[in-house]
Design an enzyme around this catalytic site. Structure first.
Site, PDB file in Angstrom:
ATOM      1  N   TYR A 130       0.841  -1.198   0.000  1.00  0.00           N
ATOM      2  CA  TYR A 130       0.000   0.000   0.000  1.00  0.00           C
ATOM      3  C   TYR A 130       0.875   1.246   0.000  1.00  0.00           C
ATOM      4  O   TYR A 130       2.075   1.198   0.249  1.00  0.00           O
ATOM      5  CB  TYR A 130      -0.937   0.005   1.208  1.00  0.00           C
ATOM      6  N   ARG A 185       8.369   4.116  -4.659  1.00  0.00           N
ATOM      7  CA  ARG A 185       8.374   3.180  -3.536  1.00  0.00           C
ATOM      8  C   ARG A 185       7.317   2.110  -3.712  1.00  0.00           C
ATOM      9  O   ARG A 185       7.538   0.933  -3.387  1.00  0.00           O
ATOM     10  CB  ARG A 185       8.155   3.942  -2.222  1.00  0.00           C
ATOM     11  N   ARG A 236      -7.224 -20.554  -1.305  1.00  0.00           N
ATOM     12  CA  ARG A 236      -6.192 -20.356  -0.301  1.00  0.00           C
ATOM     13  C   ARG A 236      -5.083 -21.405  -0.399  1.00  0.00           C
ATOM     14  O   ARG A 236      -5.323 -22.602  -0.299  1.00  0.00           O
ATOM     15  CB  ARG A 236      -6.818 -20.399   1.097  1.00  0.00           C
ATOM     16  N   LYS A 283       6.568  -1.820   1.959  1.00  0.00           N
ATOM     17  CA  LYS A 283       5.369  -1.232   2.569  1.00  0.00           C
ATOM     18  C   LYS A 283       4.226  -2.239   2.425  1.00  0.00           C
ATOM     19  O   LYS A 283       3.341  -2.124   1.586  1.00  0.00           O
ATOM     20  CB  LYS A 283       5.018   0.112   1.931  1.00  0.00           C
ATOM     21  N   GLU A 311      12.963   2.714  14.102  1.00  0.00           N
ATOM     22  CA  GLU A 311      11.986   3.727  13.683  1.00  0.00           C
ATOM     23  C   GLU A 311      10.778   3.666  14.598  1.00  0.00           C
ATOM     24  O   GLU A 311      10.756   2.900  15.570  1.00  0.00           O
ATOM     25  CB  GLU A 311      11.571   3.486  12.231  1.00  0.00           C
ATOM     26  N   LEU A 345      11.304   1.332   7.018  1.00  0.00           N
ATOM     27  CA  LEU A 345      10.646   1.784   5.800  1.00  0.00           C
ATOM     28  C   LEU A 345      11.149   3.196   5.515  1.00  0.00           C
ATOM     29  O   LEU A 345      11.002   4.093   6.356  1.00  0.00           O
ATOM     30  CB  LEU A 345       9.131   1.793   5.978  1.00  0.00           C
TER      31      LEU A 345
END
Length: 286
Positions: A30, A49, A97, A143, A175, A199
């Site tokens: 995302y 990114r 799945r 991300k 972070e 990130l």
């Protein structure tokens, strides 16, 4: 309006399969783009990114970067001229799945805009934070939708009366749960290198450029937890929080316990940076 698999549609037209791998495995990536006065801020950096994340998790999309960026501009134009953010999520798609990646599967994309105002009081006054063990995986540079460790850390901070959780891995600061973290010692800014343990934030990239323009020494070097607590100043950055001072950590004041001069200098420079961004977009529209 919503961006659904490359087309602008109404909410009623969106249907997510129970077999979507984003639902089963968090198998997706995302981006969150900040919107200032109806324009996407640092759009190219966010797009770069996003495509890097998709490459690393082997999601292959039928939309090239330029075409998708144009669609995001359409979505932002539909949002209007206010401030907000654009959330964009791309999952691997829907398939029965299984832990292996299906050979034939179409990715699923969803994007939308929401109004959002900067947390001015926190930006001006600063926030309390707390430290917690960094138990995340070793590819935090992606991300990914897998944010359960970040969510639990932020909840831990909330229950402790703090606004952010600062991750510590083997004694070193990485972070925040949803931010990049910086310390200032002796006038020098330090932050963890942009490797797999963090990130690399888009606002982080802007701050590094601003620091160079302002003549503030900037080092991409990790600091220890002891150095964090002894720092003159600490601040964090993110798309939504911009530059936010951290005035206490684990109930101990940082420096004077108030936002420091380097942080204030960066905030003022960042605001000027946004003004230039606004002027460029106004001129491009006229």
């Amino acid at each position: 309006m919503f961006l659904w698999n490359g087309e602008l549609v109404s909410e009623e037209e969106i249907q997510v399969s129970y077999n979507d791998r984003g639902y089963y495995f968090g198998d997706g990536v995302y981006e969150v783009f900040r919107i200032y006065r109806g324009q996407l801020f640092e759009k190219q950096a966010h797009m770069k990114r996003l495509y890097q994340s998709m490459h690393l998790v082997r999601i292959h999309v039928p939309w090239d970067e330029e075409a998708l960026a144009a669609k995001l501009d359409e979505l932002a134009a539909d949002f209007g001229n206010g401030d907000g953010y654009l959330y964009l999520q791309i999952t691997r798609g829907a398939a029965p799945r299984t832990h292996t990646i299906p050979d034939q599967i179409d990715p699923v994309m969803l994007g939308y805009c929401e109004p959002y105002a900067s947390p001015i009081s926190q930006i001006k006054q600063g926030i309390p934070a707390m430290t917690t063990e960094d138990i995340r995986w070793h590819q935090c540079n992606i991300k990914s939708l897998n944010l359960l460790p970040n969510t639990l850390a932020r909840q831990q901070a909330k229950e402790a009366g703090a606004e952010e959780a600062i991750f510590i891995r083997e004694g070193m600061v990485t972070e925040g749960s949803a931010s990049n973290l910086f310390i200032v010692t002796g006038g020098v800014i330090r932050t963890h290198p942009a490797d797999r343990l963090i990130l690399e934030g888009i606002t982080r990239q802007v701050i590094e450029r601003i620091a160079e323009e302002e003549g503030i020494p900037f080092e991409n070097t990790a600091c220890s937890q002891d150095e964090l607590m002894a720092a003159d100043e600490v601040f964090l950055t993110s798309t939504t929080r911009e530059i936010t001072p951290v005035i206490s950590i684990d109930n101990q004041p940082i420096g004077s316990g108030t936002p420091g001069p380097v942080t204030r200098q960066l905030q003022e420079a960042f605001n000027r940076f946004k003004l230039v961004f606004d002027r460029k977009n106004i001129l491009s529209i006229q």
